[in-house]
Design a protein around this motif. Structure first.
Motif, short mmCIF file in Angstrom:
data_model
loop_
_atom_site.label_atom_id
_atom_site.label_comp_id
_atom_site.label_asym_id
_atom_site.label_seq_id
_atom_site.Cartn_x
_atom_site.Cartn_y
_atom_site.Cartn_z
N GLY A 1 0.71 -1.12 -0.04
CA GLY A 1 0.03 -0.20 0.09
C GLY A 1 0.78 1.14 -0.10
N VAL A 2 2.07 1.24 0.01
CA VAL A 2 3.11 2.42 0.12
C VAL A 2 3.59 2.46 -1.29
N PRO A 3 3.56 3.89 -1.93
CA PRO A 3 3.90 3.84 -3.14
C PRO A 3 5.47 3.90 -3.14
N VAL A 4 6.02 3.28 -3.97
CA VAL A 4 7.61 2.84 -3.69
C VAL A 4 8.25 3.43 -5.20
N ALA B 1 9.71 0.74 2.74
CA ALA B 1 8.73 -0.02 2.10
C ALA B 1 9.41 -0.34 0.72
N ALA B 2 10.09 0.46 0.22
CA ALA B 2 10.91 0.11 -1.31
C ALA B 2 11.53 -1.44 -1.17
N PRO B 3 12.63 -1.46 -0.29
CA PRO B 3 13.43 -0.74 0.12
C PRO B 3 14.49 -0.44 -1.09
N THR B 4 15.15 0.65 -1.21
CA THR B 4 16.03 0.98 -2.27
C THR B 4 17.27 1.43 -1.78
N PHE B 5 18.30 1.48 -2.45
CA PHE B 5 19.76 1.75 -2.34
C PHE B 5 20.18 2.12 -3.72
N ILE B 6 21.05 3.54 -3.87
CA ILE B 6 21.66 3.76 -4.92
C ILE B 6 23.11 3.76 -4.66
N ARG B 7 23.49 3.49 -6.09
CA ARG B 7 25.14 3.62 -6.27
C ARG B 7 25.51 4.24 -7.33
N LEU B 8 26.35 5.05 -7.42
CA LEU B 8 26.93 5.57 -8.77
C LEU B 8 28.35 5.19 -8.71
N HIS B 9 28.53 4.51 -10.10
CA HIS B 9 29.63 4.03 -10.61
C HIS B 9 30.31 4.84 -11.66
N THR B 10 31.32 5.61 -11.32
CA THR B 10 31.88 6.66 -11.99
C THR B 10 33.43 6.62 -12.19
N ARG B 11 33.88 7.54 -12.90
CA ARG B 11 35.61 7.33 -13.18
C ARG B 11 36.26 8.03 -11.54
N ASP B 12 35.64 8.84 -11.18
CA ASP B 12 36.35 9.35 -9.94
C ASP B 12 35.37 9.96 -8.93
N ALA B 13 35.24 9.18 -7.90
CA ALA B 13 34.12 9.47 -6.96
C ALA B 13 34.09 10.81 -6.22
N PHE B 14 35.63 11.03 -5.87
CA PHE B 14 35.81 12.41 -5.07
C PHE B 14 35.23 13.66 -6.22
N ASP B 15 35.70 13.62 -7.37
CA ASP B 15 35.08 14.63 -8.39
C ASP B 15 33.49 14.58 -8.38
N ALA B 16 33.15 13.40 -8.60
CA ALA B 16 31.60 13.29 -8.66
C ALA B 16 30.82 13.89 -7.51
N ALA B 17 31.64 13.72 -6.30
CA ALA B 17 30.92 14.29 -5.16
C ALA B 17 30.85 15.84 -5.01
N ARG C 1 30.15 1.86 -17.89
CA ARG C 1 30.01 3.36 -18.15
C ARG C 1 29.61 4.09 -16.85
N PRO C 2 29.68 5.35 -16.78
CA PRO C 2 29.40 5.98 -15.25
C PRO C 2 27.77 5.86 -15.46
N HIS C 3 27.23 5.32 -14.43
CA HIS C 3 25.79 5.15 -14.30
C HIS C 3 25.35 4.95 -12.88
N TRP C 4 23.99 5.24 -12.51
CA TRP C 4 23.59 5.27 -11.24
C TRP C 4 22.92 3.97 -11.23
N GLN C 5 23.24 2.97 -10.39
CA GLN C 5 22.54 1.61 -10.18
C GLN C 5 21.61 1.68 -8.97
N ILE C 6 20.55 1.29 -9.31
CA ILE C 6 19.41 0.83 -8.16
C ILE C 6 19.47 -0.34 -7.76
N HIS C 7 19.44 -0.28 -6.39
CA HIS C 7 19.50 -1.57 -5.51
C HIS C 7 18.12 -1.90 -4.99
#
Length: 266
Positions: free
Chosen positions: A62-65, A144-160, A212-218
């Motif tokens: 019943g929870v939108p996810v 409820a989802a439950p979700t977690f996201i991770r960005l895979h990229t060249r340089d984590a610190f530059d992306a941050a 390739r750089p992308h956000w991955q949904i877990h």
């Protein structure tokens, strides 16, 4: 500082959780096929909304996810899962993204009860922003989802640095997301909870979209192996999996990639 009790109520706005992931949405070509697949894999139920036949909202108990938008062909967008981050002003976030070398693919557009835009960072990783009232309470959605996201990229610190400037991470504003470092990853916390990670290692021009750089949904599930079998039986693909492992990378019948991860015991 915004208290977690306030974050859990249904009328929370993006100003209360700005900078944090607040929604995930699937861009697809086949809304009915996606509904059938994700109902089988996750047990989601679906309901229409006021945006028309191309849009659906998934519910878990019943929870939108999550959302589905059958606009991949119409908007010339890739079939993919996309995370959305809460912002106080969509216009300001789009402007900051462009100023720092990112691009705006769609919007900002009005989607009552808010406004959304789909952007890409300067390495091409696609993400969304949302301004307005949340579809459901922030804590309620995360549980409820439950979700977690991770960005895979060249340089984590530059992306941050890029995302921090666009989304207001680690700013002086009360309630902002906190940024920490853990080896070669950047860890994003909101209200004390880890809500995203940024990982170094993707190759900018790699032919394989998984590197390739992308956000991955877990998506956290009770039984990873069962999800793999169900996904296969309903036309999905298994991209990475070892039986008994704690996660698997899958693709739905239209090609959208996502990860299922074993739910941790509380």
């Amino acid at each position: 500082m915004v208290k977690n009790e306030a974050r859990g109520r249904g009328e929370v706005s993006t100003q209360a959780v700005f900078g944090a992931p607040c929604w995930v949405s699937l861009t697809t070509r086949d809304v009915e096929g996606a509904e059938e697949f994700y109902r089988a894999v996750f047990g989601w139920e679906w309901r229409p909304n006021s945006l028309g036949d191309r849009f659906r909202v998934a519910q878990a108990d019943g929870v939108p996810v999550a959302g589905i938008a059958a606009v991949a062909s119409m908007w010339q967008m890739a079939v993919a899962w996309t995370p959305y981050f809460a912002v106080s002003s969509a216009d300001e976030a789009v402007a900051r993204c462009r100023e720092r070398g990112g691009t705006a693919a769609v919007g900002p557009l009005a989607f009552p009860p808010g406004r959304a835009a789909v952007l890409a960072d300067r390495d091409g990783a696609v993400f969304g922003i949302w301004e307005g009232r949340l579809v459901t309470g922030w804590e309620e959605w995360r549980e409820a989802a439950p979700t977690f996201i991770r960005l895979h990229t060249r340089d984590a610190f530059d992306a941050a640095i890029f995302y921090g400037e666009v989304l207001g991470w680690a700013s002086a504003v009360p309630g902002c997301c906190e940024v920490h470092y853990d080896g070669d990853e950047v860890v994003l916390r909101s209200g004390g909870s880890v809500v995203a990670r940024i990982h170094s290692g993707a190759v900018e021009a790699a032919p394989d979209p998984t590197i390739r750089p992308h956000w991955q949904i877990h998506f956290a599930v009770a039984d990873v192996d069962a999800c793999v079998r169900i996904a296969r039986a309903h036309g999905g693909s298994v991209l990475r999996w070892q039986e008994g492992a704690g996660d698997a990378v899958l693709a739905d019948p239209d090609g959208a990639r996502f990860t299922v991860t074993a739910k941790r015991e509380s």
